[in-house]
Design an enzyme around this catalytic site. Structure first.
Site, PDB file in Angstrom:
ATOM      1  CG  MET A 175     116.104 -91.038  74.948  1.00  0.00           C
ATOM      2  SD  MET A 175     114.343 -90.848  75.947  1.00  0.00           S
ATOM      3  CE  MET A 175     113.356 -92.319  75.186  1.00  0.00           C
TER       4      MET A 175
ATOM      5  CG  ASP B  36     106.459 -90.406  76.003  1.00  0.00           C
ATOM      6  OD1 ASP B  36     107.618 -90.012  76.253  1.00  0.00           O
ATOM      7  OD2 ASP B  36     106.188 -91.325  76.580  1.00  0.00           O
TER       8      ASP B  36
ATOM      9  CG  HIS C  96     107.070 -89.339  80.454  1.00  0.00           C
ATOM     10  ND1 HIS C  96     108.172 -88.723  80.772  1.00  0.00           N
ATOM     11  CD2 HIS C  96     107.264 -89.922  79.335  1.00  0.00           C
ATOM     12  CE1 HIS C  96     109.214 -88.787  79.821  1.00  0.00           C
ATOM     13  NE2 HIS C  96     108.589 -89.515  78.764  1.00  0.00           N
TER      14      HIS C  96
ATOM     15  CG  HIS D  44     110.195 -87.413  75.975  1.00  0.00           C
ATOM     16  ND1 HIS D  44     110.427 -88.659  75.944  1.00  0.00           N
ATOM     17  CD2 HIS D  44     111.431 -87.073  75.464  1.00  0.00           C
ATOM     18  CE1 HIS D  44     111.685 -89.043  75.236  1.00  0.00           C
ATOM     19  NE2 HIS D  44     111.895 -87.986  74.991  1.00  0.00           N
TER      20      HIS D  44
ATOM     21  CG  MET E 139     110.656 -88.162  71.813  1.00  0.00           C
ATOM     22  SD  MET E 139     110.139 -89.583  72.031  1.00  0.00           S
ATOM     23  CE  MET E 139     108.632 -89.091  73.256  1.00  0.00           C
TER      24      MET E 139
ATOM     25  N   GLY F  54     110.444 -93.518  70.102  1.00  0.00           N
ATOM     26  CA  GLY F  54     109.162 -93.636  69.381  1.00  0.00           C
ATOM     27  C   GLY F  54     108.044 -94.821  69.691  1.00  0.00           C
TER      28      GLY F  54
ATOM     29  CG  MET G 257     106.402 -89.546  69.976  1.00  0.00           C
ATOM     30  SD  MET G 257     106.116 -91.317  69.480  1.00  0.00           S
ATOM     31  CE  MET G 257     106.736 -92.021  71.360  1.00  0.00           C
TER      32      MET G 257
ATOM     33  CG  ASP H   5     111.445 -92.094  78.404  1.00  0.00           C
ATOM     34  OD1 ASP H   5     110.645 -92.995  78.727  1.00  0.00           O
ATOM     35  OD2 ASP H   5     110.933 -91.231  77.892  1.00  0.00           O
TER      36      ASP H   5
ATOM     37  CB  SER I 148     104.862 -92.982  79.561  1.00  0.00           C
ATOM     38  OG  SER I 148     104.721 -92.758  78.197  1.00  0.00           O
TER      39      SER I 148
HETATM   40  C1  DX5 Z   1     109.633 -93.987  74.118  1.00  0.00           C
HETATM   41  C2  DX5 Z   1     108.833 -92.981  75.028  1.00  0.00           C
HETATM   42  C3  DX5 Z   1     108.756 -93.681  76.418  1.00  0.00           C
HETATM   43  C4  DX5 Z   1     107.938 -94.750  76.387  1.00  0.00           C
HETATM   44  C5  DX5 Z   1     108.197 -95.564  77.508  1.00  0.00           C
HETATM   45  O1  DX5 Z   1     109.874 -93.097  73.009  1.00  0.00           O
HETATM   46  O2  DX5 Z   1     109.991 -91.483  75.178  1.00  0.00           O
HETATM   47  O3  DX5 Z   1     108.623 -92.518  77.290  1.00  0.00           O
HETATM   48  O4  DX5 Z   1     106.522 -94.055  76.524  1.00  0.00           O
HETATM   49  O5  DX5 Z   1     107.478 -96.603  77.532  1.00  0.00           O
HETATM   50  P1  DX5 Z   1     108.030 -98.018  77.847  1.00  0.00           P
HETATM   51  O6  DX5 Z   1     108.081 -97.839  79.616  1.00  0.00           O
HETATM   52  O7  DX5 Z   1     107.003 -99.025  77.771  1.00  0.00           O
HETATM   53  O8  DX5 Z   1     109.227 -98.376  77.382  1.00  0.00           O
HETATM   54 ZN    ZN Z   2     109.233 -90.408  77.080  1.00  0.00          ZN
END
Ligand code: DX5
Ligand code: ZN
Length: 221
Positions: free
Chosen positions: A137, A35, A33, A66, A68, A142, A37, A175, A8
């Site tokens: 998840m 993310d 990956h 991903h 969010m 977040g 947000m 994830d 990620s």
């Molecule tokens: C959380 C994200 C994850 C996050 C995972 O909201 O969707 O992808 O980056 O990070 P770790 O592996 O540190 O839990």
């Molecule tokens: Zn993610």
């Protein structure tokens, strides 16, 4: 299929993003990956198109995006244009999920649906046959670096059963809170793709940690 590892980018050092992207390129990782947000769907804001385009410019592996965010439909084409190979929307953010999945197919990206820890797998029963990836998840979305929620194992079981029952080819992506300890058990339970942020980037040698995650499937005693 051997397990896919998706580091990620959220946990990368944004001051040295090109260095960290290069590390992933040269590692045994399979996907990036990414993310996204929005501060509305989740209580945090990460980054948007300019950063994603910078990642795309240097990444030599598929971008697994991903989202969010609320109202993801508004931005799907823009994320596809920005170079996403896989786009996952949240079940909880889509009023017309079936339509959203159709849009992803039309854009020519792999269609992913993410579900929060409180959402039962059964909610996907009517769309599972059209989905390429289900993101389970294993933390509340977040933030990186949170503790893995153990209930995820029974959700993997439920999801495997649903996939078989509906003759779906969906892959199972986990994830949140994935580490070197739980990776073998997750693979044994049926995970196809493991996302890892904190475990990779806060380790002494991220490249070795990625290799060890990749080899977790050989520790399935
Ligand atoms: C959380 C994200 C994850 C996050 C995972 O909201 O969707 O992808 O980056 O990070 P770790 O592996 O540190 O839990
Ligand atoms: Zn993610």
């Amino acid at each position: 299929m051997s397990v896919l590892i998706a580091p990620s980018v959220l946990s990368a050092d944004f001051g040295n993003l090109q260095r960290d992207i290069k590390m992933i390129n040269e590692s045994r990782a399979d996907w990036f990956h990414v993310d996204v947000m929005d501060g509305v769907f989740v209580p945090n804001i990460s980054f948007g198109f300019p950063v994603m385009k910078a990642v795309k410019k240097h990444a030599r592996k598929p971008l697994d995006v991903h989202l969010m965010i609320v109202e993801p439909d508004k931005y799907l084409a823009a994320f596809a244009d920005a170079g996403a190979a896989i786009i996952s929307v949240h079940f909880e953010a889509c009023t017309h999920l079936h339509r959203t999945i159709q849009s992803l197919r039309q854009l020519g990206v792999l269609a992913g649906v993410a579900i929060n820890p409180h959402t039962p797998v059964s909610q996907l029963s009517e769309v599972i046959a059209q989905i390429d990836v289900v993101v389970l998840m294993s933390v509340n979305p977040g933030f990186g670096g949170q503790k893995f929620i153990k209930n995820t194992y029974s959700k993997i079981d439920d999801l495997r059963n649903l996939i078989m029952r509906k003759n779906s080819s969906a892959k199972i992506e986990i994830d949140g809170g994935v580490d070197l300890q739980n990776a073998p058990e997750l693979i044994r339970a049926g995970a196809d793709i493991l996302v890892a942020g904190n475990t990779v980037f806060n380790s002494p040698s991220p490249v070795d940690t990625i290799a060890r995650l990749k080899e977790s499937e050989n520790q399935m005693a």
